[in-house]
Design a protein around this motif. Sequence first.
Motif, mmCIF file in Angstrom:
data_model
loop_
_atom_site.group_PDB
_atom_site.id
_atom_site.type_symbol
_atom_site.label_atom_id
_atom_site.label_comp_id
_atom_site.label_asym_id
_atom_site.label_seq_id
_atom_site.Cartn_x
_atom_site.Cartn_y
_atom_site.Cartn_z
ATOM 1 N N ASP A 488 12.504 55.989 43.930
ATOM 2 C CA ASP A 488 13.942 55.652 43.959
ATOM 3 C C ASP A 488 14.450 55.140 45.299
ATOM 4 N N MET A 489 13.636 54.393 46.040
ATOM 5 C CA MET A 489 14.114 53.751 47.255
ATOM 6 C C MET A 489 13.184 52.602 47.623
ATOM 7 N N PRO A 490 13.647 51.673 48.473
ATOM 8 C CA PRO A 490 12.821 50.520 48.833
ATOM 9 C C PRO A 490 11.521 50.931 49.514
ATOM 10 N N GLY A 491 10.445 50.228 49.163
ATOM 11 C CA GLY A 491 9.151 50.528 49.769
ATOM 12 C C GLY A 491 8.077 49.581 49.292
ATOM 13 N N SER A 492 6.886 49.748 49.831
ATOM 14 C CA SER A 492 5.748 48.895 49.511
ATOM 15 C C SER A 492 5.054 49.337 48.230
ATOM 16 N N HIS A 493 4.417 48.357 47.561
ATOM 17 C CA HIS A 493 3.500 48.678 46.476
ATOM 18 C C HIS A 493 2.155 49.039 47.102
ATOM 19 N N VAL A 494 1.597 50.134 46.686
ATOM 20 C CA VAL A 494 0.299 50.583 47.215
ATOM 21 C C VAL A 494 -0.683 50.667 46.054
ATOM 22 N N ILE A 495 -1.870 50.096 46.232
ATOM 23 C CA ILE A 495 -2.903 50.108 45.196
ATOM 24 C C ILE A 495 -4.144 50.820 45.709
ATOM 25 N N VAL A 496 -4.568 51.843 44.974
ATOM 26 C CA VAL A 496 -5.858 52.500 45.228
ATOM 27 C C VAL A 496 -6.878 51.839 44.318
ATOM 28 N N HIS A 497 -7.858 51.208 44.901
ATOM 29 C CA HIS A 497 -8.837 50.444 44.117
ATOM 30 C C HIS A 497 -9.921 51.377 43.568
ATOM 31 N N ASP A 498 -9.490 52.248 42.676
ATOM 32 C CA ASP A 498 -10.403 53.207 42.049
ATOM 33 C C ASP A 498 -9.708 53.735 40.797
ATOM 34 N N ALA A 499 -10.468 53.846 39.715
ATOM 35 C CA ALA A 499 -9.882 54.320 38.459
ATOM 36 C C ALA A 499 -9.660 55.827 38.461
ATOM 37 N N ASP A 500 -10.454 56.552 39.245
ATOM 38 C CA ASP A 500 -10.346 58.015 39.265
ATOM 39 C C ASP A 500 -10.476 58.519 40.697
ATOM 40 N N PRO A 501 -9.468 58.241 41.538
ATOM 41 C CA PRO A 501 -9.548 58.657 42.946
ATOM 42 C C PRO A 501 -9.416 60.164 43.104
ATOM 43 N N SER A 502 -9.935 60.659 44.199
ATOM 44 C CA SER A 502 -9.827 62.086 44.489
ATOM 45 C C SER A 502 -8.392 62.448 44.840
ATOM 46 N N GLU A 503 -8.102 63.729 44.789
ATOM 47 C CA GLU A 503 -6.755 64.204 45.136
ATOM 48 C C GLU A 503 -6.422 63.862 46.586
ATOM 49 N N GLN A 504 -7.457 63.972 47.466
ATOM 50 C CA GLN A 504 -7.246 63.647 48.871
ATOM 51 C C GLN A 504 -6.874 62.173 49.049
ATOM 52 N N THR A 505 -7.541 61.286 48.296
ATOM 53 C CA THR A 505 -7.241 59.852 48.390
ATOM 54 C C THR A 505 -5.830 59.561 47.893
ATOM 55 N N ILE A 506 -5.422 60.220 46.800
ATOM 56 C CA ILE A 506 -4.056 60.044 46.289
ATOM 57 C C ILE A 506 -3.037 60.447 47.357
ATOM 58 N N LEU A 507 -3.281 61.559 48.039
ATOM 59 C CA LEU A 507 -2.355 62.024 49.072
ATOM 60 C C LEU A 507 -2.318 61.057 50.253
ATOM 61 N N GLU A 508 -3.484 60.507 50.615
ATOM 62 C CA GLU A 508 -3.517 59.545 51.719
ATOM 63 C C GLU A 508 -2.795 58.259 51.347
ATOM 64 N N ALA A 509 -3.003 57.797 50.111
ATOM 65 C CA ALA A 509 -2.303 56.593 49.641
ATOM 66 C C ALA A 509 -0.803 56.850 49.539
ATOM 67 N N ALA A 510 -0.430 58.057 49.093
ATOM 68 C CA ALA A 510 0.990 58.406 49.014
ATOM 69 C C ALA A 510 1.620 58.429 50.399
ATOM 70 N N ASN A 511 0.843 58.862 51.396
ATOM 71 C CA ASN A 511 1.336 58.850 52.774
ATOM 72 C C ASN A 511 1.610 57.420 53.227
ATOM 73 N N LEU A 512 0.729 56.491 52.838
ATOM 74 C CA LEU A 512 0.951 55.081 53.169
ATOM 75 C C LEU A 512 2.204 54.552 52.475
ATOM 76 N N ALA A 513 2.387 54.922 51.207
ATOM 77 C CA ALA A 513 3.562 54.477 50.450
ATOM 78 C C ALA A 513 4.841 54.992 51.097
ATOM 79 N N ALA A 514 4.824 56.232 51.567
ATOM 80 C CA ALA A 514 6.013 56.803 52.205
ATOM 81 C C ALA A 514 6.236 56.193 53.589
#
Length: 572
Positions: A488-514
């Motif tokens: 619900d606010m302006p930000g970048s689109h972030v893509i994890v190039h993996d169909a089943d990423p680990s929880e740690q990778t999701i958190l790292e990608a979420a950190n990039l998105a934030a």
Amino acid sequence: MSFDGSFTHAMVHELQQTVTTGRVSKINQPYANEVVLTIRANGHNHPILLSANPTYARIQVTEIPYVNPPVPTNFTMILRKYLQGAILKGVTQAANDRVVHLVFTARNELGDQQELHLIVEIMARHSNVILVDQASGKILDAIKHVGSDQNRYRLLLPGAQYITPPKQDLTDPFTGPRPDLATTIREFPNRDVLAGTLQHQYQGLGKDTAAALASALHQAGDANANFTTFFARFDDPQPTLTVSPKGKTSFTAFPYPTEGQQQAAATLSELLDTYYQDKAERDRVQQQGSVLIRVVRNELKKNRNKLKKLQRTLAETENADEYRVKGEILTTYLYQVKRGDTTVTLPNFYDAEKPLKIALSNQLSPNQNAQKYFKRYQKAKNAVSYVTTQIEQTQANVDYFDNIMAQIELAAPKDLIDIRLELQQGGYLRDHDHQKKAKKRRKQQISKPDQFTASDGTKISVGKNNLQNDKLTLHTAKRTDIWLHVKDMPGSHVIVHDADPSEQTILEAANLAAYFSKARASSTVPVDYVPVKRIHKPNGAKPGFVIFTGQKTVFVTPESTLVDQLTANNQK
């Protein structure tokens, strides 16, 4: 710390060890007041930044990537003519002043050897980079031309004789202390007062360097020895970045006695990259994106004003039933209304206890007054659907331009090209190339998104603007990849190039998105994530806008150190 004469001394010493005897391989001018000379020395390429920026003037080896303009400037062409392939013979400093000479030897058009000086004057708004033919003393060109109307003492124009900046009647501290040093210390026991006095006696002392010197002179032992020891440390620096308790950042050649958290750097140039990267980038974005910022601000202001007017109109339509009731009552009691009346009070058959006072036009008949209220009722009723649609569209425009503004605030200078193209495509910014009919324009390529690598090696892409976001999400990413975006606010689109990423990778990608969003300075930021196959772009939607279903949400706090780590992982 300012880039004072003492820090310049230390930087010159570092450059002498790093790039002396190197050959110039590339010359570029990425920004109006800054030149980058790539010097090949000791088997490595060293990009030397020469900045005449009024706020961030300096000289250093830089590892920050720069985007060069498609057409080189005249100053760049002059430098390439004279310095391409030249050998850097030495790097010298004028006394302890903020004037650095890069001494080159090169062959002229006749094949004769000539000596050229590329002089960097670090003097705030008077900073300059000047190419001088040493044999004649003539200026070949300068990054800033200064005519007689600006400075009667010295012209900085091609063909003019180079005159050194006015000398100060001060002592170079690297030649040793003045004979009256002990007397000065006794006369000014207060350290702050002593620091100010030292600035007026010795050349090239910034305020913080003078304060550190005053502290050193008050230590036990011989004052002259303390003075010599203090300045000897500039020849063997320990680059230090200090963050004060109030959050202010400063850099010094070695740790100064000051409050705050201190962080060491490997070299002075690395220290300056760390200190200036964000500050200088913001400044460049403000300068290069000034037109974009003005256009977006104007569009935001226009749409916000329009939204307020539409909301007022919608509020007025809530009185539609009141117009209908007045029209019905006037029609029922027409016989009680006299022509020429401006008001009338009639029984209210919707509320028998409260007679209704109705305003009238004395220019209209009783029946015409009644019909006027019915027309206002019908107009208000018809306006509801139109105004509601307009409010939705205007709010979408406000959100869109708010998103663009957030992207500009987070952008690097290279990202502004895509944002400019987007505004041109949307008709908000005129494309002046359309006026040049003889010029054949090629379709502008959208720049590539930033790349990161998670701790487990998974690749992550981050779009920095709407055109990148659209291309990344809708065309580049696989349907099985994972898409993330701050909630619900302006930000970048972030893509994890993996169909089943680990929880740690999701958190790292979420950190990039934030981090690459308007919530960069916030904590506990919600980030939605969902497979790309659930992303859909509505027909006619503005760039960067998508809808999705079935998302999950994680909460993260943006960390710049993690972003740096994921960037470093990608460079391995």
